[in-house]
Design an enzyme around this catalytic site. Structure first.
Site, PDB file in Angstrom:
ATOM      1  N   TRP A 260      -8.881   9.003  -7.613  1.00 29.89           N
ATOM      2  CA  TRP A 260     -10.115   9.344  -8.354  1.00 29.89           C
ATOM      3  C   TRP A 260     -10.082   8.771  -9.769  1.00 29.89           C
ATOM      4  O   TRP A 260     -11.075   8.245 -10.268  1.00 29.89           O
ATOM      5  CB  TRP A 260     -10.348  10.855  -8.347  1.00 29.89           C
ATOM      6  CG  TRP A 260     -11.028  11.266  -7.078  1.00 29.89           C
ATOM      7  CD1 TRP A 260     -10.435  11.656  -5.923  1.00 29.89           C
ATOM      8  CD2 TRP A 260     -12.455  11.238  -6.815  1.00 29.89           C
ATOM      9  NE1 TRP A 260     -11.391  11.877  -4.964  1.00 29.89           N
ATOM     10  CE2 TRP A 260     -12.635  11.645  -5.477  1.00 29.89           C
ATOM     11  CE3 TRP A 260     -13.578  10.921  -7.578  1.00 29.89           C
ATOM     12  CZ2 TRP A 260     -13.900  11.740  -4.882  1.00 29.89           C
ATOM     13  CZ3 TRP A 260     -14.830  11.012  -6.993  1.00 29.89           C
ATOM     14  CH2 TRP A 260     -14.987  11.419  -5.663  1.00 29.89           C
TER      15      TRP A 260
ATOM     16  N   TRP B   2     -15.401  13.082 -12.229  1.00 29.28           N
ATOM     17  CA  TRP B   2     -14.518  12.737 -11.104  1.00 29.28           C
ATOM     18  C   TRP B   2     -13.768  13.956 -10.585  1.00 29.28           C
ATOM     19  O   TRP B   2     -13.418  14.019  -9.404  1.00 29.28           O
ATOM     20  CB  TRP B   2     -13.546  11.616 -11.491  1.00 29.28           C
ATOM     21  CG  TRP B   2     -12.583  11.927 -12.611  1.00 29.28           C
ATOM     22  CD1 TRP B   2     -12.737  11.649 -13.934  1.00 29.28           C
ATOM     23  CD2 TRP B   2     -11.296  12.577 -12.502  1.00 29.28           C
ATOM     24  NE1 TRP B   2     -11.647  12.071 -14.657  1.00 29.28           N
ATOM     25  CE2 TRP B   2     -10.750  12.637 -13.806  1.00 29.28           C
ATOM     26  CE3 TRP B   2     -10.568  13.101 -11.442  1.00 29.28           C
ATOM     27  CZ2 TRP B   2      -9.502  13.219 -14.075  1.00 29.28           C
ATOM     28  CZ3 TRP B   2      -9.323  13.675 -11.708  1.00 29.28           C
ATOM     29  CH2 TRP B   2      -8.807  13.731 -13.011  1.00 29.28           C
TER      30      TRP B   2
ATOM     31  N   TRP C 176       1.690   1.754  -3.399  1.00 24.47           N
ATOM     32  CA  TRP C 176       0.701   2.460  -4.230  1.00 24.47           C
ATOM     33  C   TRP C 176       0.942   3.969  -4.177  1.00 24.47           C
ATOM     34  O   TRP C 176       0.757   4.694  -5.156  1.00 24.47           O
ATOM     35  CB  TRP C 176      -0.735   2.140  -3.780  1.00 24.47           C
ATOM     36  CG  TRP C 176      -1.291   0.921  -4.462  1.00 24.47           C
ATOM     37  CD1 TRP C 176      -1.324  -0.349  -3.970  1.00 24.47           C
ATOM     38  CD2 TRP C 176      -1.884   0.859  -5.784  1.00 24.47           C
ATOM     39  NE1 TRP C 176      -1.900  -1.201  -4.889  1.00 24.47           N
ATOM     40  CE2 TRP C 176      -2.252  -0.485  -6.005  1.00 24.47           C
ATOM     41  CE3 TRP C 176      -2.133   1.800  -6.786  1.00 24.47           C
ATOM     42  CZ2 TRP C 176      -2.864  -0.906  -7.193  1.00 24.47           C
ATOM     43  CZ3 TRP C 176      -2.743   1.379  -7.976  1.00 24.47           C
ATOM     44  CH2 TRP C 176      -3.096   0.047  -8.169  1.00 24.47           C
TER      45      TRP C 176
ATOM     46  N   TRP D  60     -20.408  13.657 -18.947  1.00 24.00           N
ATOM     47  CA  TRP D  60     -20.690  13.939 -17.528  1.00 24.00           C
ATOM     48  C   TRP D  60     -21.928  14.802 -17.398  1.00 24.00           C
ATOM     49  O   TRP D  60     -22.223  15.631 -18.268  1.00 24.00           O
ATOM     50  CB  TRP D  60     -19.512  14.670 -16.885  1.00 24.00           C
ATOM     51  CG  TRP D  60     -18.212  13.937 -16.936  1.00 24.00           C
ATOM     52  CD1 TRP D  60     -17.103  14.276 -17.675  1.00 24.00           C
ATOM     53  CD2 TRP D  60     -17.877  12.727 -16.248  1.00 24.00           C
ATOM     54  NE1 TRP D  60     -16.098  13.351 -17.473  1.00 24.00           N
ATOM     55  CE2 TRP D  60     -16.544  12.394 -16.601  1.00 24.00           C
ATOM     56  CE3 TRP D  60     -18.563  11.897 -15.359  1.00 24.00           C
ATOM     57  CZ2 TRP D  60     -15.883  11.268 -16.097  1.00 24.00           C
ATOM     58  CZ3 TRP D  60     -17.908  10.776 -14.862  1.00 24.00           C
ATOM     59  CH2 TRP D  60     -16.587  10.472 -15.237  1.00 24.00           C
TER      60      TRP D  60
ATOM     61  N   GLU E 188       0.849  -1.206   0.000  1.00 25.64           N
ATOM     62  CA  GLU E 188       0.000   0.000   0.000  1.00 25.64           C
ATOM     63  C   GLU E 188       0.879   1.248   0.000  1.00 25.64           C
ATOM     64  O   GLU E 188       0.581   2.232  -0.682  1.00 25.64           O
ATOM     65  CB  GLU E 188      -0.960   0.008   1.189  1.00 25.64           C
ATOM     66  CG  GLU E 188      -2.033  -1.074   1.133  1.00 25.64           C
ATOM     67  CD  GLU E 188      -2.832  -1.076  -0.167  1.00 25.64           C
ATOM     68  OE1 GLU E 188      -3.201   0.003  -0.652  1.00 25.64           O
ATOM     69  OE2 GLU E 188      -3.079  -2.162  -0.711  1.00 25.64           O
TER      70      GLU E 188
ATOM     71  N   ASN F 119     -10.324   3.914   3.243  1.00 26.85           N
ATOM     72  CA  ASN F 119     -10.053   3.677   1.821  1.00 26.85           C
ATOM     73  C   ASN F 119     -11.191   2.971   1.095  1.00 26.85           C
ATOM     74  O   ASN F 119     -11.580   3.351  -0.014  1.00 26.85           O
ATOM     75  CB  ASN F 119      -8.765   2.858   1.663  1.00 26.85           C
ATOM     76  CG  ASN F 119      -8.463   2.578   0.206  1.00 26.85           C
ATOM     77  OD1 ASN F 119      -8.287   3.492  -0.583  1.00 26.85           O
ATOM     78  ND2 ASN F 119      -8.442   1.303  -0.161  1.00 26.85           N
TER      79      ASN F 119
HETATM   80  C1  FAD Z   1     -10.970   8.386  -4.433  1.00 24.42           C
HETATM   81  C2  FAD Z   1      -9.732   8.224  -3.587  1.00 24.42           C
HETATM   82  C3  FAD Z   1      -9.036   9.346  -3.135  1.00 24.42           C
HETATM   83  C4  FAD Z   1      -7.901   9.204  -2.353  1.00 24.42           C
HETATM   84  N1  FAD Z   1      -7.227  10.340  -1.929  1.00 24.42           N
HETATM   85  C5  FAD Z   1      -6.097  10.224  -1.183  1.00 24.42           C
HETATM   86  C6  FAD Z   1      -5.397  11.370  -0.761  1.00 24.42           C
HETATM   87  O1  FAD Z   1      -5.737  12.507  -1.065  1.00 24.42           O
HETATM   88  N2  FAD Z   1      -4.312  11.181   0.029  1.00 24.42           N
HETATM   89  C7  FAD Z   1      -3.863   9.940   0.389  1.00 24.42           C
HETATM   90  O2  FAD Z   1      -2.865   9.829   1.095  1.00 24.42           O
HETATM   91  N3  FAD Z   1      -4.497   8.834  -0.036  1.00 24.42           N
HETATM   92  C8  FAD Z   1      -5.605   8.934  -0.804  1.00 24.42           C
HETATM   93  N4  FAD Z   1      -6.254   7.802  -1.207  1.00 24.42           N
HETATM   94  C9  FAD Z   1      -5.668   6.482  -0.918  1.00 24.42           C
HETATM   95  C10 FAD Z   1      -6.115   5.818   0.395  1.00 24.42           C
HETATM   96  O3  FAD Z   1      -7.487   5.854   0.527  1.00 24.42           O
HETATM   97  C11 FAD Z   1      -5.483   6.454   1.634  1.00 24.42           C
HETATM   98  O4  FAD Z   1      -4.089   6.602   1.457  1.00 24.42           O
HETATM   99  C12 FAD Z   1      -5.703   5.592   2.866  1.00 24.42           C
HETATM  100  O5  FAD Z   1      -7.078   5.403   3.087  1.00 24.42           O
HETATM  101  C13 FAD Z   1      -5.065   6.245   4.061  1.00 24.42           C
HETATM  102  O6  FAD Z   1      -5.346   5.539   5.228  1.00 24.42           O
HETATM  103  P1  FAD Z   1      -4.201   4.827   6.030  1.00 24.42           P
HETATM  104  O7  FAD Z   1      -3.078   5.774   6.253  1.00 24.42           O
HETATM  105  O8  FAD Z   1      -4.822   4.224   7.229  1.00 24.42           O
HETATM  106  O9  FAD Z   1      -3.740   3.707   5.022  1.00 24.42           O
HETATM  107  P2  FAD Z   1      -2.970   2.325   5.230  1.00 24.42           P
HETATM  108  O10 FAD Z   1      -3.852   1.268   4.735  1.00 24.42           O
HETATM  109  O11 FAD Z   1      -2.449   2.195   6.604  1.00 24.42           O
HETATM  110  O12 FAD Z   1      -1.770   2.440   4.201  1.00 24.42           O
HETATM  111  C14 FAD Z   1      -0.493   2.995   4.544  1.00 24.42           C
HETATM  112  C15 FAD Z   1      -0.154   4.135   3.599  1.00 24.42           C
HETATM  113  O13 FAD Z   1      -0.087   3.659   2.261  1.00 24.42           O
HETATM  114  C16 FAD Z   1      -0.568   4.656   1.367  1.00 24.42           C
HETATM  115  N5  FAD Z   1      -1.761   4.145   0.671  1.00 24.42           N
HETATM  116  C17 FAD Z   1      -2.666   3.265   1.136  1.00 24.42           C
HETATM  117  N6  FAD Z   1      -3.610   3.017   0.193  1.00 24.42           N
HETATM  118  C18 FAD Z   1      -3.274   3.758  -0.876  1.00 24.42           C
HETATM  119  C19 FAD Z   1      -3.836   3.936  -2.165  1.00 24.42           C
HETATM  120  N7  FAD Z   1      -4.935   3.268  -2.563  1.00 24.42           N
HETATM  121  N8  FAD Z   1      -3.250   4.800  -3.019  1.00 24.42           N
HETATM  122  C20 FAD Z   1      -2.127   5.456  -2.672  1.00 24.42           C
HETATM  123  N9  FAD Z   1      -1.542   5.324  -1.465  1.00 24.42           N
HETATM  124  C21 FAD Z   1      -2.106   4.483  -0.577  1.00 24.42           C
HETATM  125  C22 FAD Z   1      -0.959   5.856   2.206  1.00 24.42           C
HETATM  126  O14 FAD Z   1       0.111   6.759   2.209  1.00 24.42           O
HETATM  127  C23 FAD Z   1      -1.193   5.240   3.572  1.00 24.42           C
HETATM  128  O15 FAD Z   1      -1.018   6.149   4.628  1.00 24.42           O
HETATM  129  C24 FAD Z   1      -7.419   7.919  -2.008  1.00 24.42           C
HETATM  130  C25 FAD Z   1      -8.125   6.786  -2.464  1.00 24.42           C
HETATM  131  C26 FAD Z   1      -9.265   6.944  -3.235  1.00 24.42           C
HETATM  132  C27 FAD Z   1      -9.989   5.714  -3.698  1.00 24.42           C
END
Ligand code: FAD
Length: 505
Positions: free
Chosen positions: A407, A384, A303, A331, A300, A366
């Site tokens: 997005w 979006w 990602w 849209w 993650e 997420n």
């Molecule tokens: C529509 C949409 C918008 C999003 N906008 C953002 C945003 O503005 N900022 C943001 O940091 N994340 C964003 N995310 C990704 C993700 O939802 C969040 O990073 C995550 O929910 C953060 O929670 P956590 O720190 O507990 O994640 P954890 O599950 O603990 O993951 C650890 C770290 O991995 C990274 N990560 C995890 N999932 C993703 C992912 N799908 N994509 C990229 N990095 C990821 C984050 O930096 C996160 O802190 C978005 C996802 C979607 C679907």
């Protein structure tokens, strides 16, 4: 005699050259540990620690929730510096004008900063580097934000990567991330020259936090911005939720993820620290997670790296479809529907729960980000970019790479995206990931009295069930804004108009 004393002065000057001093320009690296640019500045000599609030220019202005976070994070950084006998100088305005002036007047011979990867920031940084270097000051930039620089990972032919799995494989092949550096033990502060005193502003003068109205109560209750808060989050996560993360991460009704995203966004912690802390917690036995949980968690973080890779090679990621076929997408403009979505009044409980969690805490789970984004894009057929904008304003972790990539992933217009025809059904998603309705009951309390079997579809409740739960549908909680089947069909018809190759056969 005159000639002699002049020669003596020249010799004296050479014997005692200007002492080395430096300036570290803080930006998205608001921490002392594992900050190589900061360490380089401190090792060089007394350091002027500077933050410039840059609200103009071509950089995207921060949203409201991010401004709140930044305010708290700067306060925490200032305290951490103070504890080491140093001071954080705050200024506001255009760094292209401010930085050269501060450098010239203070006489520092080294400027350091941590790299940024959005196009306007990169343009600003390279201009400043050229100007300062031409004026005789050494400038050194470092990577504090990523495991790998975006350009370090490439296809076999040297091209940018577009698919996550090979990206992550190639990123892992670059090698083990460098071990994080400790915070400098001693830091000598270079005071701001008196001639520049008028340029400094107080923390209060930055006016980053909302006042009238003060909507940040939920943010204050939820978060501890700053490096110490980030480290505490990571330790808690490693000691608890990491074990079972692979399955738990999809459950919005549990605290099963790290919630490190806003800390990462502002550089209060870096991915190298997360990487090594995770590995050593496992090796030392402090964390009991299995290797699949660990690998899932690190992927993650991967990602996030992939999103930055995409942003670096696609500077318009937040405004242009990565897949240009979506440029023809029909849209709908529907401001009332957009507003109902923003306020969490769509009539679909898990969608509304997510948007209210976002509004109150500045964060959304997420899985629910995916559900709410899919609902806006597909069931409501709203662009979006309008959703991305709302998230940008309301998320404390609003990130130029992750938000845009997230997005576009949901829209189906992104790199390695979920195909457009995969439409999240908010009812089945709710039943699967919030089985007992705990998440919905927390954020949509007006329907909390419904049985578990109805909590994700209150419109199916009969008059008696509604009465017992104290709900007047259409009054105390909205009826569904759109019929799910009709919305789905409309989305698929719209997709057909783009003649996407992704469409089902
Ligand atoms: C529509 C949409 C918008 C999003 N906008 C953002 C945003 O503005 N900022 C943001 O940091 N994340 C964003 N995310 C990704 C993700 O939802 C969040 O990073 C995550 O929910 C953060 O929670 P956590 O720190 O507990 O994640 P954890 O599950 O603990 O993951 C650890 C770290 O991995 C990274 N990560 C995890 N999932 C993703 C992912 N799908 N994509 C990229 N990095 C990821 C984050 O930096 C996160 O802190 C978005 C996802 C979607 C679907």
């Amino acid at each position: 005699m005159r000639a002699l004393s002049q020669a003596a002065r020249v010799t004296e000057h050479h014997a005692n050259p200007m002492p080395a001093s430096s300036l570290h320009w803080f930006r998205d690296d608001l921490r002392l540990a594992d900050n190589p640019a900061l360490s380089a500045a401190v090792a060089h000599g007394p350091t002027l620690f500077l933050y410039i609030l840059d609200e103009g220019g071509s950089r995207r202005p921060l949203g409201g929730a991010s401004r709140w976070w930044l305010s708290r994070s700067l306060a925490a950084l200032a305290s951490a510096l103070e504890a080491k006998g140093s001071e954080l100088v705050l200024m506001r305005g255009d760094p292209a004008a401010i930085l050269p002036r501060v450098v010239e007047t203070s006489g520092v011979d080294l400027v350091t900063w941590s790299r940024r990867y959005d196009a306007p920031s990169m343009a600003l940084d390279s201009r400043l580097k050229a100007d300062l270097t031409a004026a005789g000051t050494r400038v050194e930039s470092f990577n504090a934000a990523l495991l790998n620089e975006p350009w370090q990972v490439a296809t076999k032919t040297g091209d940018p990567m577009k698919v996550f799995t090979p990206y992550w494989r190639a990123a892992r092949a670059v090698g083990e991330p460098a071990a994080p550096m400790p915070a400098p033990r001693r830091m000598a502060s270079l005071p701001l020259p008196a001639a520049l005193a008028a340029m400094a502003v107080s923390h209060a003068e930055l006016a980053l936090e909302p006042t009238r109205p003060d909507w940040a109560g939920g943010l204050r209750e939820t978060w501890t911005p700053g490096e110490a808060g980030a480290a505490a989050r990571l330790s808690e996560f490693l000691a608890g939720p990491l074990d079972g993360y692979g399955e738990g991460r999809d459950r919005p009704d549990r605290v099963a993820t790290s919630r490190l995203s806003p800390h990462l966004r502002f550089g209060e912690i870096g991915p190298r620290q997360i990487w090594h802390a995770t590995r050593s917690a496992i090796e030392s036995g402090d964390a009991s997670a299995g290797s699949s949980d660990v690998e899932k968690f690190l992927s993650e973080v991967g990602w996030r790296e992939f999103s930055y890779h995409l942003l670096f090679y696609n500077p318009d990621l937040a405004t242009e479809n990565f897949n240009r076929r979506f440029d023809a997408f029909p849209w709908r403009r529907d401001e009332p529907a957009l507003e109902r979505w923003q306020r969490g009044l769509t009539g679909y409980p898990i969608v509304d729960a997510g948007l209210r969690e976002l509004w109150t805490t500045g964060w959304m789970h997420n899985r629910v980000r995916m559900i709410t984004a899919s609902f806006l894009i597909k069931h409501l057929l709203i662009d979006w970019r309008q959703g991305e904008d709302w998230f940008w304003d309301t998320l404390v972790d609003a990130d130029p790479a992750n938000n845009a990539a997230g997005w576009q992933w949901v829209a189906g217009s992104g790199a390695d995206a979920s195909p457009y025809y995969r439409i999240f059904n908010p009812v089945t998603q709710g039943l699967k990931f919030d089985t007992a309705g705990r998440y919905v009951r927390r954020w949509v309390p007006e329907i909390a009295g419904l049985d578990d079997s109805l909590i994700h579809e209150p419109w199916k409740a009969d008059a008696g069930a509604l009465r017992r739960a104290g709900i007047a549908l259409g009054e105390t909680y909205p009826r569904p804004i759109v019929d799910l089947d009709l919305g789905r069909k409309r989305a698929l018809d719209a997709l057909a108009m783009t003649r996407s190759e992704d469409a089902p056969g």
